[in-house]
Write a protein that holds these residues in place. Structure first.
Motif, PDB file in Angstrom:
ATOM      1  N   PHE A 126     -26.411 -16.851 -30.785  1.00  0.00           N
ATOM      2  CA  PHE A 126     -26.191 -17.154 -29.361  1.00  0.00           C
ATOM      3  C   PHE A 126     -25.469 -15.999 -28.676  1.00  0.00           C
ATOM      4  O   PHE A 126     -25.891 -15.504 -27.626  1.00  0.00           O
ATOM      5  CB  PHE A 126     -25.377 -18.445 -29.250  1.00  0.00           C
ATOM      6  CG  PHE A 126     -24.867 -18.747 -27.859  1.00  0.00           C
ATOM      7  CD1 PHE A 126     -25.617 -19.524 -26.985  1.00  0.00           C
ATOM      8  CD2 PHE A 126     -23.644 -18.273 -27.432  1.00  0.00           C
ATOM      9  CE1 PHE A 126     -25.157 -19.810 -25.718  1.00  0.00           C
ATOM     10  CE2 PHE A 126     -23.164 -18.552 -26.163  1.00  0.00           C
ATOM     11  CZ  PHE A 126     -23.927 -19.322 -25.294  1.00  0.00           C
TER      12      PHE A 126
ATOM     13  N   VAL B 253     -30.908 -19.540 -24.823  1.00  0.00           N
ATOM     14  CA  VAL B 253     -31.319 -20.899 -25.174  1.00  0.00           C
ATOM     15  C   VAL B 253     -32.130 -20.886 -26.471  1.00  0.00           C
ATOM     16  O   VAL B 253     -31.938 -21.720 -27.360  1.00  0.00           O
ATOM     17  CB  VAL B 253     -32.124 -21.536 -24.026  1.00  0.00           C
ATOM     18  CG1 VAL B 253     -32.732 -22.861 -24.461  1.00  0.00           C
ATOM     19  CG2 VAL B 253     -31.232 -21.725 -22.799  1.00  0.00           C
ATOM     20  N   GLN B 254     -33.019 -19.915 -26.611  1.00  0.00           N
ATOM     21  CA  GLN B 254     -33.837 -19.806 -27.823  1.00  0.00           C
ATOM     22  C   GLN B 254     -32.983 -19.523 -29.054  1.00  0.00           C
ATOM     23  O   GLN B 254     -33.331 -19.901 -30.170  1.00  0.00           O
ATOM     24  CB  GLN B 254     -34.882 -18.703 -27.646  1.00  0.00           C
ATOM     25  CG  GLN B 254     -35.870 -18.602 -28.799  1.00  0.00           C
ATOM     26  CD  GLN B 254     -36.936 -17.540 -28.555  1.00  0.00           C
ATOM     27  OE1 GLN B 254     -36.856 -16.777 -27.593  1.00  0.00           O
ATOM     28  NE2 GLN B 254     -37.923 -17.496 -29.421  1.00  0.00           N
TER      29      GLN B 254
ATOM     30  N   GLY C 192     -30.251 -20.813 -29.754  1.00  0.00           N
ATOM     31  CA  GLY C 192     -29.431 -21.965 -30.101  1.00  0.00           C
ATOM     32  C   GLY C 192     -28.479 -22.407 -29.022  1.00  0.00           C
ATOM     33  O   GLY C 192     -27.660 -23.302 -29.237  1.00  0.00           O
ATOM     34  N   GLY C 193     -28.559 -21.787 -27.845  1.00  0.00           N
ATOM     35  CA  GLY C 193     -27.661 -22.143 -26.750  1.00  0.00           C
ATOM     36  C   GLY C 193     -28.124 -23.363 -25.979  1.00  0.00           C
ATOM     37  O   GLY C 193     -29.262 -23.822 -26.122  1.00  0.00           O
ATOM     38  N   ARG C 194     -27.226 -23.859 -25.155  1.00  0.00           N
ATOM     39  CA  ARG C 194     -27.509 -25.022 -24.307  1.00  0.00           C
ATOM     40  C   ARG C 194     -27.187 -24.664 -22.862  1.00  0.00           C
ATOM     41  O   ARG C 194     -26.136 -24.073 -22.589  1.00  0.00           O
ATOM     42  CB  ARG C 194     -26.652 -26.212 -24.754  1.00  0.00           C
ATOM     43  CG  ARG C 194     -26.699 -27.422 -23.841  1.00  0.00           C
ATOM     44  CD  ARG C 194     -25.911 -28.574 -24.448  1.00  0.00           C
ATOM     45  NE  ARG C 194     -24.521 -28.223 -24.699  1.00  0.00           N
ATOM     46  CZ  ARG C 194     -23.536 -28.349 -23.794  1.00  0.00           C
ATOM     47  NH1 ARG C 194     -23.809 -28.783 -22.573  1.00  0.00           N
ATOM     48  NH2 ARG C 194     -22.292 -28.016 -24.095  1.00  0.00           N
ATOM     49  N   LEU C 195     -28.116 -24.969 -21.961  1.00  0.00           N
ATOM     50  CA  LEU C 195     -27.872 -24.721 -20.551  1.00  0.00           C
ATOM     51  C   LEU C 195     -26.943 -25.811 -20.015  1.00  0.00           C
ATOM     52  O   LEU C 195     -27.320 -26.978 -19.956  1.00  0.00           O
ATOM     53  CB  LEU C 195     -29.187 -24.706 -19.769  1.00  0.00           C
ATOM     54  CG  LEU C 195     -29.068 -24.490 -18.253  1.00  0.00           C
ATOM     55  CD1 LEU C 195     -28.483 -23.115 -17.954  1.00  0.00           C
ATOM     56  CD2 LEU C 195     -30.428 -24.661 -17.582  1.00  0.00           C
ATOM     57  N   VAL C 196     -25.726 -25.418 -19.627  1.00  0.00           N
ATOM     58  CA  VAL C 196     -24.758 -26.370 -19.089  1.00  0.00           C
ATOM     59  C   VAL C 196     -25.100 -26.704 -17.642  1.00  0.00           C
ATOM     60  O   VAL C 196     -25.167 -27.868 -17.253  1.00  0.00           O
ATOM     61  CB  VAL C 196     -23.321 -25.817 -19.188  1.00  0.00           C
ATOM     62  CG1 VAL C 196     -22.323 -26.777 -18.540  1.00  0.00           C
ATOM     63  CG2 VAL C 196     -22.949 -25.567 -20.651  1.00  0.00           C
TER      64      VAL C 196
ATOM     65  N   LEU D 143     -23.916 -21.371 -19.839  1.00  0.00           N
ATOM     66  CA  LEU D 143     -24.509 -21.788 -21.108  1.00  0.00           C
ATOM     67  C   LEU D 143     -23.400 -22.017 -22.125  1.00  0.00           C
ATOM     68  O   LEU D 143     -22.271 -21.564 -21.930  1.00  0.00           O
ATOM     69  CB  LEU D 143     -25.490 -20.733 -21.612  1.00  0.00           C
ATOM     70  CG  LEU D 143     -26.639 -20.409 -20.650  1.00  0.00           C
ATOM     71  CD1 LEU D 143     -26.442 -19.004 -20.083  1.00  0.00           C
ATOM     72  CD2 LEU D 143     -27.985 -20.522 -21.335  1.00  0.00           C
TER      73      LEU D 143
ATOM     74  N   ASP E  19     -22.610 -22.425 -26.596  1.00  0.00           N
ATOM     75  CA  ASP E  19     -23.134 -22.374 -27.960  1.00  0.00           C
ATOM     76  C   ASP E  19     -22.932 -23.728 -28.636  1.00  0.00           C
ATOM     77  O   ASP E  19     -22.480 -24.698 -28.009  1.00  0.00           O
ATOM     78  CB  ASP E  19     -22.490 -21.223 -28.757  1.00  0.00           C
ATOM     79  CG  ASP E  19     -20.999 -21.429 -29.007  1.00  0.00           C
ATOM     80  OD1 ASP E  19     -20.505 -22.563 -28.848  1.00  0.00           O
ATOM     81  OD2 ASP E  19     -20.334 -20.444 -29.385  1.00  0.00           O
ATOM     82  N   ALA E  20     -23.250 -23.796 -29.915  1.00  0.00           N
ATOM     83  CA  ALA E  20     -23.212 -25.078 -30.613  1.00  0.00           C
ATOM     84  C   ALA E  20     -21.804 -25.650 -30.723  1.00  0.00           C
ATOM     85  O   ALA E  20     -21.632 -26.857 -30.890  1.00  0.00           O
ATOM     86  CB  ALA E  20     -23.810 -24.917 -32.018  1.00  0.00           C
TER      87      ALA E  20
ATOM     88  N   GLU F 200     -18.383 -21.246 -23.914  1.00  0.00           N
ATOM     89  CA  GLU F 200     -19.254 -21.030 -22.766  1.00  0.00           C
ATOM     90  C   GLU F 200     -19.454 -19.546 -22.440  1.00  0.00           C
ATOM     91  O   GLU F 200     -18.587 -18.717 -22.642  1.00  0.00           O
ATOM     92  CB  GLU F 200     -18.694 -21.760 -21.537  1.00  0.00           C
ATOM     93  CG  GLU F 200     -18.742 -23.279 -21.706  1.00  0.00           C
ATOM     94  CD  GLU F 200     -18.270 -24.010 -20.464  1.00  0.00           C
ATOM     95  OE1 GLU F 200     -17.776 -23.363 -19.520  1.00  0.00           O
ATOM     96  OE2 GLU F 200     -18.380 -25.246 -20.444  1.00  0.00           O
TER      97      GLU F 200
END
Length: 216
Positions: free
Chosen positions: A123, A185-186, A188-192, A203, A205-206, A210
């Motif tokens: 990430f 995102v690819q 392993g991240g998440r769009l907050v 974004l 991480d796991a 942020e």
């Protein structure tokens, strides 16, 4: 491929080179102050000839009369015997132009506590545009141009449940931002939230750390 030196091997190799500073086993640096700008340029020219003879080249930073040489064998991911040999040659040229050896520059690091560094490192590698290098505490992330802070991952036994009060801001070109967000995102991240896009995306991480991808 040249073999990486262990910390013990590197310490032994640098016994006679006190002016050569190591950053773990990932890179070596030589910082000097020449008598003037012409001598600084002459020093770089001399080192360039040695580097061509070896087919092994350092990164060079010139600031008027100050020169910094950064040595690392990129194909190996750290310091090898080639870097030590080039450092030895550099010091000969330093003496030849009458340059003064400088102490190592301050090293800025950002530590991220995590129970699983392998899960979150991709990430941060994607989000910051960094590359992996071996450090004293495992795999670190470095700016490929060796500017900006080094990111390393400190093992923790238990995850933190409270919201992290520290985050990264990375500024990229306007057209590059959507691609960078997609890569994060690819990885392993998440769009907050994209509420503030295209000025910035948030974004995580796991572990919930942020990162804001910002445009400039």
């Amino acid at each position: 491929m040249p073999e990486l030196l262990t910390m013990q091997e590197l310490d032994t190799a640098l016994v006679g080179l006190p002016a050569v500073h190591k950053s773990g086993t990932s890179l070596l640096r030589v910082r000097v102050k020449a008598p003037g700008f012409p001598q600084a340029v002459e020093l770089i020219s001399r080192v360039a000839l040695s580097a061509e003879e070896m087919n092994h080249h350092p990164d060079v930073d010139l600031r008027f009369d100050k020169v910094t040489f950064t040595l690392s064998t990129h194909v190996s991911g750290g310091v090898t015997a080639l870097d030590v040999e080039l450092a030895q040659r550099i010091m000969v040229h330093v003496d030849a132009v009458g340059a003064e050896v400088l102490p190592p520059a301050a090293r800025v690091e950002l530590a991220i506590d995590t129970a699983d560094a392998d899960a979150i490192r991709p990430f941060w590698k994607a989000g910051l545009g960094y590359v992996e290098r071996r450090g004293d505490e495992g795999v670190e992330l470095h700016n490929p141009d060796e500017v900006g802070p080094v990111v390393w991952f400190q093992p923790s036994q238990e995850p933190r449940t409270q919201r992290n009060r520290i985050h990264f801001d990375v500024y990229v070109a306007f057209d590059e931002a959507p691609r960078r967000v997609a890569e994060v995102v690819q990885a392993g991240g998440r769009l907050v939230t994209d509420e503030f896009a295209p000025d910035w995306w948030v974004l995580a991480d796991a572990d919930g750390n942020e990162l804001c991808v910002c445009t400039q």
